[in-house]
Design a protein around this motif. Structure first.
Motif, PDB file in Angstrom:
ATOM      1  N   ALA A 235       0.838  -1.200   0.000  1.00  0.00           N
ATOM      2  CA  ALA A 235       0.000   0.000   0.000  1.00  0.00           C
ATOM      3  C   ALA A 235       0.875   1.253   0.000  1.00  0.00           C
ATOM      4  N   GLY A 236       2.003   1.189   0.721  1.00  0.00           N
ATOM      5  CA  GLY A 236       2.930   2.321   0.747  1.00  0.00           C
ATOM      6  C   GLY A 236       3.519   2.608  -0.621  1.00  0.00           C
ATOM      7  N   PHE A 237       3.819   1.555  -1.387  1.00  0.00           N
ATOM      8  CA  PHE A 237       4.303   1.730  -2.760  1.00  0.00           C
ATOM      9  C   PHE A 237       3.281   2.513  -3.589  1.00  0.00           C
ATOM     10  N   PHE A 238       2.014   2.103  -3.472  1.00  0.00           N
ATOM     11  CA  PHE A 238       0.949   2.766  -4.231  1.00  0.00           C
ATOM     12  C   PHE A 238       0.807   4.232  -3.814  1.00  0.00           C
ATOM     13  N   ILE A 239       0.764   4.459  -2.508  1.00  0.00           N
ATOM     14  CA  ILE A 239       0.578   5.826  -1.997  1.00  0.00           C
ATOM     15  C   ILE A 239       1.714   6.734  -2.454  1.00  0.00           C
ATOM     16  N   LEU A 240       2.956   6.258  -2.311  1.00  0.00           N
ATOM     17  CA  LEU A 240       4.112   7.074  -2.709  1.00  0.00           C
ATOM     18  C   LEU A 240       4.084   7.378  -4.201  1.00  0.00           C
ATOM     19  N   SER A 241       3.665   6.405  -5.004  1.00  0.00           N
ATOM     20  CA  SER A 241       3.595   6.617  -6.456  1.00  0.00           C
ATOM     21  C   SER A 241       2.634   7.753  -6.808  1.00  0.00           C
ATOM     22  N   PHE A 242       1.461   7.751  -6.185  1.00  0.00           N
ATOM     23  CA  PHE A 242       0.473   8.790  -6.480  1.00  0.00           C
ATOM     24  C   PHE A 242       0.875  10.140  -5.882  1.00  0.00           C
ATOM     25  N   VAL A 243       1.521  10.126  -4.720  1.00  0.00           N
ATOM     26  CA  VAL A 243       2.001  11.374  -4.121  1.00  0.00           C
ATOM     27  C   VAL A 243       3.060  12.015  -5.022  1.00  0.00           C
ATOM     28  N   LEU A 244       3.983  11.205  -5.528  1.00  0.00           N
ATOM     29  CA  LEU A 244       5.013  11.727  -6.431  1.00  0.00           C
ATOM     30  C   LEU A 244       4.395  12.262  -7.719  1.00  0.00           C
ATOM     31  N   THR A 245       3.408  11.548  -8.238  1.00  0.00           N
ATOM     32  CA  THR A 245       2.731  12.004  -9.453  1.00  0.00           C
ATOM     33  C   THR A 245       2.094  13.370  -9.235  1.00  0.00           C
ATOM     34  N   ALA A 246       1.421  13.536  -8.098  1.00  0.00           N
ATOM     35  CA  ALA A 246       0.806  14.825  -7.770  1.00  0.00           C
ATOM     36  C   ALA A 246       1.867  15.915  -7.658  1.00  0.00           C
ATOM     37  N   ALA A 247       2.996  15.588  -7.028  1.00  0.00           N
ATOM     38  CA  ALA A 247       4.082  16.564  -6.875  1.00  0.00           C
ATOM     39  C   ALA A 247       4.640  16.975  -8.233  1.00  0.00           C
ATOM     40  N   TYR A 248       4.759  16.016  -9.142  1.00  0.00           N
ATOM     41  CA  TYR A 248       5.287  16.328 -10.474  1.00  0.00           C
ATOM     42  C   TYR A 248       4.323  17.221 -11.258  1.00  0.00           C
ATOM     43  N   ILE A 249       3.035  16.997 -11.068  1.00  0.00           N
ATOM     44  CA  ILE A 249       2.043  17.846 -11.742  1.00  0.00           C
ATOM     45  C   ILE A 249       2.108  19.266 -11.188  1.00  0.00           C
ATOM     46  N   ILE A 250       2.200  19.378  -9.879  1.00  0.00           N
ATOM     47  CA  ILE A 250       2.260  20.698  -9.237  1.00  0.00           C
ATOM     48  C   ILE A 250       3.503  21.472  -9.667  1.00  0.00           C
ATOM     49  N   THR A 251       4.642  20.758  -9.784  1.00  0.00           N
ATOM     50  CA  THR A 251       5.899  21.427 -10.137  1.00  0.00           C
ATOM     51  C   THR A 251       6.099  21.582 -11.637  1.00  0.00           C
ATOM     52  N   GLY A 252       5.185  21.033 -12.427  1.00  0.00           N
ATOM     53  CA  GLY A 252       5.269  21.203 -13.877  1.00  0.00           C
ATOM     54  C   GLY A 252       6.092  20.152 -14.596  1.00  0.00           C
ATOM     55  N   ILE A 253       6.598  19.156 -13.872  1.00  0.00           N
ATOM     56  CA  ILE A 253       7.335  18.076 -14.530  1.00  0.00           C
ATOM     57  C   ILE A 253       6.385  17.253 -15.392  1.00  0.00           C
ATOM     58  N   LEU A 254       5.179  17.057 -14.884  1.00  0.00           N
ATOM     59  CA  LEU A 254       4.123  16.389 -15.644  1.00  0.00           C
ATOM     60  C   LEU A 254       3.024  17.398 -15.955  1.00  0.00           C
ATOM     61  N   PRO A 255       2.326  17.222 -17.079  1.00  0.00           N
ATOM     62  CA  PRO A 255       1.246  18.144 -17.440  1.00  0.00           C
ATOM     63  C   PRO A 255      -0.004  17.913 -16.601  1.00  0.00           C
ATOM     64  N   LEU A 256      -0.906  18.865 -16.624  1.00  0.00           N
ATOM     65  CA  LEU A 256      -2.167  18.736 -15.896  1.00  0.00           C
ATOM     66  C   LEU A 256      -2.954  17.524 -16.383  1.00  0.00           C
ATOM     67  N   TRP A 257      -2.766  17.179 -17.650  1.00  0.00           N
ATOM     68  CA  TRP A 257      -3.436  15.997 -18.205  1.00  0.00           C
ATOM     69  C   TRP A 257      -3.147  14.736 -17.383  1.00  0.00           C
ATOM     70  N   SER A 258      -1.994  14.709 -16.712  1.00  0.00           N
ATOM     71  CA  SER A 258      -1.589  13.503 -15.974  1.00  0.00           C
ATOM     72  C   SER A 258      -2.487  13.195 -14.790  1.00  0.00           C
ATOM     73  N   LEU A 259      -3.402  14.102 -14.479  1.00  0.00           N
ATOM     74  CA  LEU A 259      -4.395  13.812 -13.432  1.00  0.00           C
ATOM     75  C   LEU A 259      -5.220  12.571 -13.778  1.00  0.00           C
ATOM     76  N   ILE A 260      -5.330  12.238 -15.069  1.00  0.00           N
ATOM     77  CA  ILE A 260      -6.121  11.068 -15.460  1.00  0.00           C
ATOM     78  C   ILE A 260      -5.505   9.772 -14.928  1.00  0.00           C
ATOM     79  N   SER A 261      -4.189   9.797 -14.632  1.00  0.00           N
ATOM     80  CA  SER A 261      -3.541   8.586 -14.115  1.00  0.00           C
ATOM     81  C   SER A 261      -4.063   8.209 -12.733  1.00  0.00           C
ATOM     82  N   PHE A 262      -4.705   9.178 -12.043  1.00  0.00           N
ATOM     83  CA  PHE A 262      -5.243   8.900 -10.709  1.00  0.00           C
ATOM     84  C   PHE A 262      -6.479   8.000 -10.766  1.00  0.00           C
ATOM     85  N   LEU A 263      -6.958   7.722 -11.966  1.00  0.00           N
ATOM     86  CA  LEU A 263      -8.046   6.755 -12.100  1.00  0.00           C
ATOM     87  C   LEU A 263      -7.595   5.362 -11.658  1.00  0.00           C
ATOM     88  N   ALA A 264      -6.278   5.152 -11.609  1.00  0.00           N
ATOM     89  CA  ALA A 264      -5.743   3.850 -11.190  1.00  0.00           C
ATOM     90  C   ALA A 264      -5.864   3.640  -9.689  1.00  0.00           C
TER      91      ALA A 264
END
Length: 312
Positions: A235-264
């Motif tokens: 569960a920690g692996f999953f949580i950290l993955s989504f937290v990092l994804t959110a951080a990358y979106i906020i910092t501009g490393i990933l585009p806003l479109w990447s919010l769709i990955s949270f459907l996982a």
């Protein structure tokens, strides 16, 4: 075990004859660990202002899947040779112990897959850099050493680390490099959540096989921390993955479109729920399959988000 018992087990595992025998040998639920990194790395490269080489993409995709498949076959072969796989074993292809395919045939097929991957690697190197050959050979070596060699990586607590790093970070990096002829800090950061999801596939496999692995002297993370804690680590692996994804979106490393990955996230919840309270390997098979699907959903949606960012 007699033929009747073997047939009963095959029915319980929904194992069919014919082409399905060879398809199971590939362990298709694990192939998500090979095509997702190539897709994500390639789509990240697509967002750059460079020419995208479609043939390189397909060559890299096929080579990665061949190496993953060959690694699974080495696993099947060496676990049989060491007496770890039996007709009752769950989660294996069962090609040798239940379907009667000769071990030498499985080993030969694995080496053939490696050979084809090498030929594809030569093409990739010609079109990009020969440094890729060295990295590819190291990946193939570790694919063999995962269950082969005097001290298989799969018998240690480092299986998740090696599989996540090599299949996640390294493959994403290569897929990006062959398209752009460069490596950036951003692509390395983006590879970390994917590496965690791939490590999660291995961890879920080890949670399912905990009892059998413990009897055979393995020292996986699941064995060292116990099943309940291993599920928490998963569960920690999953949580950290989504937290990092959110951080990358906020910092501009990933585009806003990447919010769709949270459907996982819903499928990740499903994995944990399917593991809770289960102790028999066959009971945990749905959780194992759901882990692979979580990686597929996340990775494909992340790659699509990068594609959308590039074309819209």
């Amino acid at each position: 075990m007699n033929t009747s018992d073997n047939h009963t087990i095959k029915q319980a595992l929904n194992e069919k004859e014919g082409f399905q025998i060879w398809w199971r040998l590939l362990r298709p639920h694990t192939l998500t660990a090979s095509f997702v990194p190539v897709f994500v790395g390639s789509m990240f490269a697509f967002t750059e202002d460079t020419n995208f080489h479609l043939l390189l993409f397909f060559a890299m995709l096929l080579a990665s899947m061949l190496i993953q498949s060959a690694t699974n076959m080495f696993n099947e072969y060496y676990d049989f040779v060491r007496g770890l796989d039996t007709e009752e074993s769950v989660g294996i292809g069962g090609t040798i112990v239940r379907d009667g395919i000769q071990p030498k045939t499985v080993l030969t097929l694995a080496l053939t897959f490696f050979g084809i991957a090498i030929l594809l690697g030569v093409y990739i190197c010609i079109e990009s850099s020969w440094w890729i050959a060295l990295i590819g050979l190291v990946c193939m070596l570790f694919g063999y050493l995962y269950t082969g060699g005097p001290l298989p990586i799969a018998y240690t607590p480092f299986g998740e680390l090696f599989s996540g790093f090599l299949m996640g970070t390294v493959i994403i990096g290569i897929s990006y490099f062959i398209q752009t002829n460069a490596i950036t800090a951003e692509v390395i950061w983006v590879s970390i959540p994917v590496a965690l999801f791939i490590g999660a596939i291995m961890l879920s496999n080890n949670i399912r096989d905990l009892d059998g692995d413990k009897k055979n002297g393995r020292k996986t993370i699941a064995i060292l921390v116990g099943r309940k804690n291993a599920i928490k680590v998963l569960a920690g692996f999953f949580i950290l993955s989504f937290v990092l994804t959110a951080a990358y979106i906020i910092t501009g490393i990933l585009p806003l479109w990447s919010l769709i990955s949270f459907l996982a996230i819903m499928k990740a919840f499903d994995v944990i729920n399917k593991f809770q309270g289960k102790t028999m390997p066959i009971e945990m098979m749905p959780a194992m399959a759901a882990t692979g699907k979580t990686n597929s959903i996340y990775g494909l949606l992340l790659g699509i988000s990068l594609l959308l960012d590039a074309v819209i």
